[in-house]
Scaffold this active site. Structure first.
Site, PDB file in Angstrom:
ATOM      1  N   GLN A  80      92.577 -26.873  16.600  1.00 42.34           N
ATOM      2  CA  GLN A  80      93.201 -27.023  17.924  1.00 42.34           C
ATOM      3  C   GLN A  80      92.137 -26.847  19.013  1.00 42.34           C
ATOM      4  O   GLN A  80      92.015 -25.790  19.604  1.00 42.34           O
ATOM      5  CB  GLN A  80      94.304 -25.962  18.080  1.00 42.34           C
ATOM      6  CG  GLN A  80      95.065 -26.031  19.367  1.00 42.34           C
ATOM      7  CD  GLN A  80      96.211 -27.009  19.302  1.00 42.34           C
ATOM      8  OE1 GLN A  80      96.863 -27.131  18.276  1.00 42.34           O
ATOM      9  NE2 GLN A  80      96.456 -27.689  20.387  1.00 42.34           N
ATOM     10  N   PHE A  81      91.366 -27.914  19.278  1.00 43.14           N
ATOM     11  CA  PHE A  81      90.299 -27.807  20.275  1.00 43.14           C
ATOM     12  C   PHE A  81      90.830 -27.512  21.671  1.00 43.14           C
ATOM     13  O   PHE A  81      90.126 -26.954  22.511  1.00 43.14           O
ATOM     14  CB  PHE A  81      89.425 -29.062  20.293  1.00 43.14           C
ATOM     15  CG  PHE A  81      90.033 -30.239  21.013  1.00 43.14           C
ATOM     16  CD1 PHE A  81      89.755 -30.455  22.359  1.00 43.14           C
ATOM     17  CD2 PHE A  81      90.868 -31.122  20.342  1.00 43.14           C
ATOM     18  CE1 PHE A  81      90.311 -31.533  23.029  1.00 43.14           C
ATOM     19  CE2 PHE A  81      91.425 -32.194  21.005  1.00 43.14           C
ATOM     20  CZ  PHE A  81      91.146 -32.410  22.355  1.00 43.14           C
ATOM     21  N   THR A  82      92.097 -27.826  21.931  1.00 46.29           N
ATOM     22  CA  THR A  82      92.658 -27.625  23.268  1.00 46.29           C
ATOM     23  C   THR A  82      92.796 -26.149  23.639  1.00 46.29           C
ATOM     24  O   THR A  82      93.058 -25.833  24.798  1.00 46.29           O
ATOM     25  CB  THR A  82      94.014 -28.333  23.414  1.00 46.29           C
ATOM     26  OG1 THR A  82      94.935 -27.799  22.468  1.00 46.29           O
ATOM     27  CG2 THR A  82      93.869 -29.837  23.225  1.00 46.29           C
TER      28      THR A  82
END
Length: 147
Positions: A80-82
């Site tokens: 989950q890079f966000t």
């Protein structure tokens, strides 16, 4: 690293209508499992990934103030890079703090592998894919772990 953890009664992740990862805590004889949304930044290391995996595995947020280690609760790990979005300016998030895929993917893999080495049953999403995550958060319990 940032790990957004949710206590769940069930969870699955799909890519292109194919389920690629699923946990069913009841099938493991426990009322809960965990979903771990994992984000990496530029300075993260495999050692950090392993330390956070150990912390998550022993975190006492399940039934009766017990941990996934205590209950053999399954864990669904999803990249989950966000989690590293910077929203301080304007309306468009900046992703500069998120590690690029070539750095982040091995770290997410190391996190999942460390959980398995500790004895956890681990399912995963697919790195870099557009994923649909379905879960039933219980409590609700949601925590943020950071290195």
């Amino acid at each position: 690293m940032r790990i957004l953890v949710q206590r769940v009664t069930s969870a699955q992740v799909s890519v292109d209508d194919e389920v690629v990862g699923r946990i069913d805590p009841a099938a493991h004889g426990t009322p809960h499992g965990l979903v771990a949304l994992v984000g990496a930044t530029h300075t993260d290391t495999e050692g950090i990934a392993k330390a956070l995996a150990d912390k998550l595995f022993r975190l006492r947020i399940l039934d009766g103030e017990r941990s996934a280690a205590d209950l053999s609760a399954p864990i669904l790990v999803i990249s989950q890079f966000t989690l590293y979005a910077d929203t301080t300016k304007g309306r468009r998030p900046s992703w500069n703090a998120a590690a690029p895929g070539a750095v982040a993917e091995p770290l997410v893999d190391a996190f999942a592998a460390a959980l398995r080495e500790l004895g956890a049953t681990v399912a995963t999403g697919r790195f870099g894919a557009h994923m649909r995550v379905e879960l039933v958060n219980d409590g609700p319990v949601t925590l943020l772990l950071e290195s």
